[in-house]
Design a protein around this motif. Sequence first.
Motif, PDB file in Angstrom:
ATOM      1  N   UNK A   1     -20.044 -61.229  52.411  1.00 42.68           N
ATOM      2  CA  UNK A   1     -18.855 -61.030  53.240  1.00 42.68           C
ATOM      3  C   UNK A   1     -19.219 -60.447  54.598  1.00 42.68           C
ATOM      4  N   UNK A   2     -20.186 -59.526  54.648  1.00 41.29           N
ATOM      5  CA  UNK A   2     -20.526 -58.899  55.922  1.00 41.29           C
ATOM      6  C   UNK A   2     -21.161 -59.884  56.908  1.00 41.29           C
ATOM      7  N   UNK A   3     -21.583 -61.038  56.430  1.00 38.65           N
ATOM      8  CA  UNK A   3     -22.152 -62.053  57.314  1.00 38.65           C
ATOM      9  C   UNK A   3     -21.066 -62.903  57.985  1.00 38.65           C
ATOM     10  N   UNK A   4     -19.836 -62.780  57.523  1.00 35.23           N
ATOM     11  CA  UNK A   4     -18.742 -63.602  58.033  1.00 35.23           C
ATOM     12  C   UNK A   4     -18.018 -62.909  59.177  1.00 35.23           C
ATOM     13  N   UNK A   5     -17.448 -63.699  60.085  1.00 34.76           N
ATOM     14  CA  UNK A   5     -16.621 -63.108  61.137  1.00 34.76           C
ATOM     15  C   UNK A   5     -15.230 -62.795  60.587  1.00 34.76           C
ATOM     16  N   UNK A   6     -14.394 -62.154  61.413  1.00 35.89           N
ATOM     17  CA  UNK A   6     -13.078 -61.717  60.952  1.00 35.89           C
ATOM     18  C   UNK A   6     -12.199 -62.842  60.449  1.00 35.89           C
ATOM     19  N   UNK A   7     -12.218 -63.968  61.141  1.00 37.56           N
ATOM     20  CA  UNK A   7     -11.393 -65.104  60.736  1.00 37.56           C
ATOM     21  C   UNK A   7     -11.802 -65.662  59.391  1.00 37.56           C
ATOM     22  N   UNK A   8     -13.112 -65.759  59.142  1.00 37.12           N
ATOM     23  CA  UNK A   8     -13.594 -66.285  57.870  1.00 37.12           C
ATOM     24  C   UNK A   8     -13.335 -65.304  56.733  1.00 37.12           C
ATOM     25  N   UNK A   9     -13.418 -64.009  57.007  1.00 33.28           N
ATOM     26  CA  UNK A   9     -13.090 -63.026  55.973  1.00 33.28           C
ATOM     27  C   UNK A   9     -11.625 -63.152  55.568  1.00 33.28           C
ATOM     28  N   UNK A  10     -10.757 -63.359  56.554  1.00 29.28           N
ATOM     29  CA  UNK A  10      -9.335 -63.534  56.251  1.00 29.28           C
ATOM     30  C   UNK A  10      -9.119 -64.768  55.389  1.00 29.28           C
ATOM     31  N   UNK A  11      -9.841 -65.822  55.665  1.00 35.93           N
ATOM     32  CA  UNK A  11      -9.700 -67.032  54.841  1.00 35.93           C
ATOM     33  C   UNK A  11     -10.090 -66.751  53.391  1.00 35.93           C
ATOM     34  N   UNK A  12     -11.153 -65.976  53.211  1.00 37.14           N
ATOM     35  CA  UNK A  12     -11.568 -65.623  51.848  1.00 37.14           C
ATOM     36  C   UNK A  12     -10.485 -64.806  51.163  1.00 37.14           C
ATOM     37  N   UNK A  13      -9.867 -63.877  51.885  1.00 40.23           N
ATOM     38  CA  UNK A  13      -8.805 -63.054  51.293  1.00 40.23           C
ATOM     39  C   UNK A  13      -7.591 -63.884  50.921  1.00 40.23           C
ATOM     40  N   UNK A  14      -7.267 -64.871  51.750  1.00 39.44           N
ATOM     41  CA  UNK A  14      -6.142 -65.754  51.427  1.00 39.44           C
ATOM     42  C   UNK A  14      -6.481 -66.608  50.210  1.00 39.44           C
ATOM     43  N   UNK A  15      -7.716 -67.135  50.172  1.00 36.36           N
ATOM     44  CA  UNK A  15      -8.142 -67.912  49.000  1.00 36.36           C
ATOM     45  C   UNK A  15      -8.042 -67.064  47.737  1.00 36.36           C
ATOM     46  N   UNK A  16      -8.505 -65.822  47.821  1.00 34.80           N
ATOM     47  CA  UNK A  16      -8.459 -64.923  46.661  1.00 34.80           C
ATOM     48  C   UNK A  16      -7.026 -64.689  46.191  1.00 34.80           C
ATOM     49  N   UNK A  17      -6.112 -64.500  47.128  1.00 35.55           N
ATOM     50  CA  UNK A  17      -4.716 -64.233  46.785  1.00 35.55           C
ATOM     51  C   UNK A  17      -4.053 -65.424  46.094  1.00 35.55           C
ATOM     52  N   UNK A  18      -4.623 -66.622  46.279  1.00 36.92           N
ATOM     53  CA  UNK A  18      -4.007 -67.838  45.754  1.00 36.92           C
ATOM     54  C   UNK A  18      -4.637 -68.347  44.462  1.00 36.92           C
ATOM     55  N   UNK A  19      -5.719 -67.726  44.007  1.00 37.67           N
ATOM     56  CA  UNK A  19      -6.477 -68.248  42.873  1.00 37.67           C
ATOM     57  C   UNK A  19      -5.644 -68.350  41.604  1.00 37.67           C
ATOM     58  N   UNK A  20      -4.748 -67.415  41.376  1.00 42.38           N
ATOM     59  CA  UNK A  20      -3.948 -67.420  40.146  1.00 42.38           C
ATOM     60  C   UNK A  20      -2.605 -68.132  40.348  1.00 42.38           C
TER      61      UNK A  20
ATOM     62  N   UNK B   1      -4.788 -69.942  60.444  1.00 42.08           N
ATOM     63  CA  UNK B   1      -4.219 -69.230  59.298  1.00 42.08           C
ATOM     64  C   UNK B   1      -2.707 -69.384  59.252  1.00 42.08           C
ATOM     65  N   UNK B   2      -2.052 -69.267  60.406  1.00 43.15           N
ATOM     66  CA  UNK B   2      -0.596 -69.439  60.468  1.00 43.15           C
ATOM     67  C   UNK B   2      -0.206 -70.835  59.989  1.00 43.15           C
ATOM     68  N   UNK B   3      -0.915 -71.843  60.462  1.00 39.09           N
ATOM     69  CA  UNK B   3      -0.627 -73.226  60.054  1.00 39.09           C
ATOM     70  C   UNK B   3      -0.855 -73.415  58.563  1.00 39.09           C
ATOM     71  N   UNK B   4      -1.953 -72.865  58.063  1.00 38.95           N
ATOM     72  CA  UNK B   4      -2.303 -73.037  56.649  1.00 38.95           C
ATOM     73  C   UNK B   4      -1.237 -72.420  55.741  1.00 38.95           C
ATOM     74  N   UNK B   5      -0.798 -71.232  56.066  1.00 39.37           N
ATOM     75  CA  UNK B   5       0.203 -70.552  55.224  1.00 39.37           C
ATOM     76  C   UNK B   5       1.529 -71.308  55.247  1.00 39.37           C
TER      77      UNK B   5
END
Length: 246
Positions: free
Chosen positions: A135-154, A176-180
């Motif tokens: 995670x620390x290798x990712x920029x802020x935008x990519x970290x947010x994408x991971x968090x959104x993916x995590x929130x949607x897994x279930x 991110x706005x478009x994706x949501x």
Amino acid sequence: MNTPIALSIEDLSFSYGKKKALDRINFRIQPGECTLLLGPNGAGKSTLFSLITRLYDSRGGNIELCGFNIKRQTRKALAKLGVVFQQTTLDMDLSVMQNLRYHTALHGMGRKQSMLRIQEELERLNMFNRRFEKIRQLNGGHRRRVEIARALLHKPSLLLLDEPTVGLDVPSRQDIVDHVHRLAAEENMAVLWASHLIDEVYPDDHVIVLDKGRIKANGTVNEVLQLTGTSTIKDAFNKLTQGAQA
């Protein structure tokens, strides 16, 4: 059989000592509806999210997620909820895949199902090829994408987003706005999005303006504009909050 309301808030109040943070607020969010929660600093947005996620316990009022009472049926209610907090909650020293696998384990998902869901969500966010990066290798935008993916897994029925685009560059924020918004439309998923950025409101969105713990407007974009006699959401917001900064 009718689909239950994704989120129902009834007569909800909360105070910090003598300071009232929320004052008898009421609103509902339907499946597939994207609701933008707008409010200046101190309006009560964070308090509301803390009550919905059970970080705080409400003393007055009622909260239901997909028909489940948040107090009496906490586990069933929270199982319907996906959350992206303003501050990152990812483990910086674990990989994308490790962070997501930990989340699926918490939800009791088997390995095969977990891997399928992780691949599906990461591919939708163009992040699957980065699944082994820390995670620390990712920029802020990519970290947010991971968090959104995590929130949607279930596969939650309601996605709660607390200022998810703060600090991101314009292209990352727009992605991110478009994706949501696509998720809400395509998956019939309800979204409650707390934001201070007026341009994140789309024409078909539902809008709630919260100020000093009270709801000042609650309706479609057009309804809020008609209520305030304005031509833009920015002007409507300024009129409802007397020009306070979102």
